[in-house]
Design a protein around this motif. Structure first.
Motif, PDB file in Angstrom:
ATOM      1  N   MET A  93      26.555  46.592  32.773  1.00 16.70           N
ATOM      2  CA  MET A  93      26.725  45.321  33.502  1.00 16.70           C
ATOM      3  C   MET A  93      27.531  44.321  32.674  1.00 16.70           C
ATOM      4  SD  MET A  93      23.751  43.393  35.611  1.00 16.70           S
ATOM      5  CE  MET A  93      24.142  42.488  37.102  1.00 16.70           C
ATOM      6  N   LYS A  94      27.799  44.693  31.447  1.00 17.95           N
ATOM      7  CA  LYS A  94      28.536  43.816  30.544  1.00 17.95           C
ATOM      8  C   LYS A  94      29.867  43.377  31.132  1.00 17.95           C
ATOM      9  CE  LYS A  94      30.376  43.885  25.800  1.00 17.95           C
ATOM     10  NZ  LYS A  94      30.532  44.740  24.587  1.00 17.95           N
ATOM     11  N   GLU A  95      30.543  44.303  31.811  1.00 17.66           N
ATOM     12  CA  GLU A  95      31.879  44.015  32.348  1.00 17.66           C
ATOM     13  C   GLU A  95      31.874  42.946  33.429  1.00 17.66           C
ATOM     14  OE1 GLU A  95      30.028  46.855  35.142  1.00 17.66           O
ATOM     15  OE2 GLU A  95      30.157  46.778  32.950  1.00 17.66           O
ATOM     16  N   VAL A  96      30.726  42.710  34.046  1.00 16.90           N
ATOM     17  CA  VAL A  96      30.613  41.671  35.073  1.00 16.90           C
ATOM     18  C   VAL A  96      30.909  40.295  34.476  1.00 16.90           C
ATOM     19  CG1 VAL A  96      28.946  40.466  36.547  1.00 16.90           C
ATOM     20  CG2 VAL A  96      29.017  42.957  36.542  1.00 16.90           C
ATOM     21  N   PHE A  97      30.615  40.137  33.197  1.00 18.13           N
ATOM     22  CA  PHE A  97      30.833  38.864  32.522  1.00 18.13           C
ATOM     23  C   PHE A  97      32.104  38.871  31.664  1.00 18.13           C
ATOM     24  CE2 PHE A  97      26.252  39.607  33.068  1.00 18.13           C
ATOM     25  CZ  PHE A  97      25.941  38.540  33.899  1.00 18.13           C
ATOM     26  N   THR A  98      32.351  39.974  30.970  1.00 17.53           N
ATOM     27  CA  THR A  98      33.527  40.027  30.100  1.00 17.53           C
ATOM     28  C   THR A  98      34.834  40.070  30.883  1.00 17.53           C
ATOM     29  OG1 THR A  98      33.359  42.446  29.946  1.00 17.53           O
ATOM     30  CG2 THR A  98      32.269  41.153  28.228  1.00 17.53           C
ATOM     31  N   MET A  99      34.779  40.449  32.159  1.00 11.42           N
ATOM     32  CA  MET A  99      36.006  40.531  32.963  1.00 11.42           C
ATOM     33  C   MET A  99      36.713  39.184  33.076  1.00 11.42           C
ATOM     34  SD  MET A  99      35.277  40.166  36.943  1.00 11.42           S
ATOM     35  CE  MET A  99      36.487  38.845  36.933  1.00 11.42           C
ATOM     36  N   TRP A 100      35.952  38.082  32.883  1.00 10.31           N
ATOM     37  CA  TRP A 100      36.547  36.749  33.016  1.00 10.31           C
ATOM     38  C   TRP A 100      37.487  36.421  31.861  1.00 10.31           C
ATOM     39  CZ3 TRP A 100      36.218  34.808  37.661  1.00 10.31           C
ATOM     40  CH2 TRP A 100      35.142  35.170  38.478  1.00 10.31           C
ATOM     41  N   LYS A 101      37.559  37.294  30.868  1.00  7.36           N
ATOM     42  CA  LYS A 101      38.518  37.103  29.776  1.00  7.36           C
ATOM     43  C   LYS A 101      39.918  37.584  30.153  1.00  7.36           C
ATOM     44  CE  LYS A 101      36.514  39.568  26.610  1.00  7.36           C
ATOM     45  NZ  LYS A 101      36.204  40.170  25.294  1.00  7.36           N
ATOM     46  N   TYR A 102      39.998  38.340  31.251  1.00  6.44           N
ATOM     47  CA  TYR A 102      41.259  38.973  31.641  1.00  6.44           C
ATOM     48  C   TYR A 102      41.905  38.230  32.807  1.00  6.44           C
ATOM     49  CZ  TYR A 102      39.438  42.961  28.956  1.00  6.44           C
ATOM     50  OH  TYR A 102      38.933  43.766  27.982  1.00  6.44           O
ATOM     51  N   THR A 103      43.098  37.753  32.592  1.00  8.33           N
ATOM     52  CA  THR A 103      43.802  37.014  33.647  1.00  8.33           C
ATOM     53  C   THR A 103      43.983  37.866  34.893  1.00  8.33           C
ATOM     54  OG1 THR A 103      45.015  35.721  31.995  1.00  8.33           O
ATOM     55  CG2 THR A 103      45.915  35.765  34.228  1.00  8.33           C
ATOM     56  N   GLN A 104      44.331  39.127  34.718  1.00  8.77           N
ATOM     57  CA  GLN A 104      44.536  40.008  35.861  1.00  8.77           C
ATOM     58  C   GLN A 104      43.256  40.183  36.670  1.00  8.77           C
ATOM     59  OE1 GLN A 104      46.457  43.316  33.586  1.00  8.77           O
ATOM     60  NE2 GLN A 104      47.843  43.415  35.343  1.00  8.77           N
ATOM     61  N   MET A 105      42.118  40.286  35.996  1.00  7.06           N
ATOM     62  CA  MET A 105      40.844  40.450  36.702  1.00  7.06           C
ATOM     63  C   MET A 105      40.485  39.192  37.476  1.00  7.06           C
ATOM     64  SD  MET A 105      39.799  43.554  36.211  1.00  7.06           S
ATOM     65  CE  MET A 105      38.024  43.623  36.456  1.00  7.06           C
ATOM     66  N   ILE A 106      40.790  38.038  36.917  1.00  9.86           N
ATOM     67  CA  ILE A 106      40.537  36.775  37.625  1.00  9.86           C
ATOM     68  C   ILE A 106      41.406  36.692  38.870  1.00  9.86           C
ATOM     69  CG2 ILE A 106      40.719  34.259  37.479  1.00  9.86           C
ATOM     70  CD1 ILE A 106      40.083  34.528  34.475  1.00  9.86           C
ATOM     71  N   VAL A 107      42.672  37.091  38.734  1.00  9.23           N
ATOM     72  CA  VAL A 107      43.582  37.088  39.880  1.00  9.23           C
ATOM     73  C   VAL A 107      43.092  38.066  40.947  1.00  9.23           C
ATOM     74  CG1 VAL A 107      45.910  37.661  40.669  1.00  9.23           C
ATOM     75  CG2 VAL A 107      45.586  36.369  38.547  1.00  9.23           C
ATOM     76  N   LEU A 108      42.608  39.239  40.534  1.00 11.04           N
ATOM     77  CA  LEU A 108      42.096  40.227  41.490  1.00 11.04           C
ATOM     78  C   LEU A 108      40.828  39.727  42.177  1.00 11.04           C
ATOM     79  CD1 LEU A 108      42.654  43.549  39.497  1.00 11.04           C
ATOM     80  CD2 LEU A 108      43.911  42.748  41.511  1.00 11.04           C
ATOM     81  N   THR A 109      40.014  38.967  41.458  1.00 11.68           N
ATOM     82  CA  THR A 109      38.829  38.362  42.072  1.00 11.68           C
ATOM     83  C   THR A 109      39.246  37.391  43.171  1.00 11.68           C
ATOM     84  OG1 THR A 109      37.544  38.513  40.032  1.00 11.68           O
ATOM     85  CG2 THR A 109      36.794  36.918  41.663  1.00 11.68           C
ATOM     86  N   ALA A 110      40.202  36.530  42.859  1.00 11.54           N
ATOM     87  CA  ALA A 110      40.688  35.558  43.843  1.00 11.54           C
ATOM     88  C   ALA A 110      41.333  36.259  45.033  1.00 11.54           C
ATOM     89  CB  ALA A 110      41.696  34.613  43.178  1.00 11.54           C
ATOM     90  N   LEU A 111      42.101  37.303  44.760  1.00 10.77           N
ATOM     91  CA  LEU A 111      42.756  38.054  45.828  1.00 10.77           C
ATOM     92  C   LEU A 111      41.726  38.736  46.730  1.00 10.77           C
ATOM     93  CD1 LEU A 111      45.417  39.165  47.048  1.00 10.77           C
ATOM     94  CD2 LEU A 111      45.196  41.105  45.470  1.00 10.77           C
ATOM     95  N   SER A 112      40.729  39.361  46.116  1.00 11.29           N
ATOM     96  CA  SER A 112      39.673  40.030  46.881  1.00 11.29           C
ATOM     97  C   SER A 112      38.921  39.041  47.758  1.00 11.29           C
ATOM     98  CB  SER A 112      38.697  40.732  45.927  1.00 11.29           C
ATOM     99  OG  SER A 112      39.342  41.697  45.142  1.00 11.29           O
TER     100      SER A 112
END
Length: 276
Positions: A1-20
């Motif tokens: 579950m660590k990646e649920v929080f660490t993903m916010w360090k990645y610009t691409q993951m933040i963009v994919l969250t917004a896109l989703s």
């Protein structure tokens, strides 16, 4: 579950969250007029996206599903129950990538694509258990705050989610997976292995998720129908909301099993395999 929080360090993951979130909400909102339960739920073909985005974008897809559903609630279904909706829709995107990694833990081909009968069967299983987990959390919370009866809401949400995912999901994945992979947007190709938890026990984790989600809905229905004289689906709303303390308390361990099982499934191995 660590990646649920660490993903916010990645610009691409933040963009994919917004896109989703944006795509999910954009498809949810036009169907707000096709009401199944006033102020609670409607016809939702958009529910296919949490499964697809969860498999492709991992934790970004899970957060996107939760945020997108909350945005959609602002257009006619925003209530206290939206808290449960946020968590339930998060699971709708979270469980698919967790289970997929566990199912194909010992397989050389871990790609979240529908390129074989085995993968199609795995996808259908993932959709069913994710739909049940989402329904369990939302229905438990709605019944707890006396917004809607568990028996009525759990059946509708499970079926509503599963139909959209099973009917539309395979076609969408077949179309967009090659492009997402080509563009390097799979979560397993973006996140570093050290930012993802390793699996504790793939088999036990899968079992706990299944018991928590499917078992929780079944046991909840037995209690709601028997002890509280509720009714399933639309008929349940004619009887009104009749939840109680026993149902609320008994459902907590099942919900806990879903989260514990998800934590045990990790994901680091999937990331390492995809980045080889």
């Amino acid at each position: 579950m660590k990646e649920v929080f660490t993903m916010w360090k990645y610009t691409q993951m933040i963009v994919l969250t917004a896109l989703s979130a944006a795509i999910y909400a954009a498809v949810l909102i036009p169907f707000k007029g096709f009401v199944i339960i006033p102020s609670l739920t409607e016809v939702r073909p958009a529910n296919v996206f949490p499964f697809v985005f969860g498999l492709l974008f991992g934790p970004a897809g899970a957060w996107g599903a939760a945020i997108g559903n909350l945005i959609g609630d602002f257009f006619g279904t925003l209530t206290l129950g939206s808290i449960g909706g946020f968590v339930g829709n998060f699971l709708l995107g979270y469980i698919p990538y967790k289970l997929w990694g566990a199912i194909f833990y010992n397989s050389k081909d871990k790609e979240p694509s529908i390129n074989s009968g085995k993968k199609l069967a795995a996808y259908i299983a993932v959709v069913i258990v994710s739909s049940a987990a989402c329904a369990l959390v939302i229905s438990w919370f709605a019944d707890l705050i006396r917004l809607a009866p568990f028996a009525a809401l759990s059946v509708i949400i499970t079926i509503n989610n599963a139909i959209a995912g099973i009917v539309l999901g395979p076609f969408i994945l077949l179309i967009i997976y090659p492009r997402i992979k080509q563009w390097g947007l799979l979560w397993t190709e973006i996140m570093r292995p050290e930012d993802v938890s390793p699996s504790v026990s793939p088999r036990l984790g899968q079992l706990l998720v299944w018991i928590g989600a499917i078992g929780g809905v079944i046991v909840g229905l037995i209690i709601a129908l028997g002890l509280y004289n509720q009714a399933m689906a639309a008929a349940g709303f004619g009887k009104g909301t009749q939840g109680g303390v026993a149902l609320a308390i008994i459902m907590i361990p099942f919900i806990a099993l879903v989260f514990i099982g998800g934590w045990m499934l990790g994901g680091k191995e999937q990331v390492l395999a995809m980045q080889e």
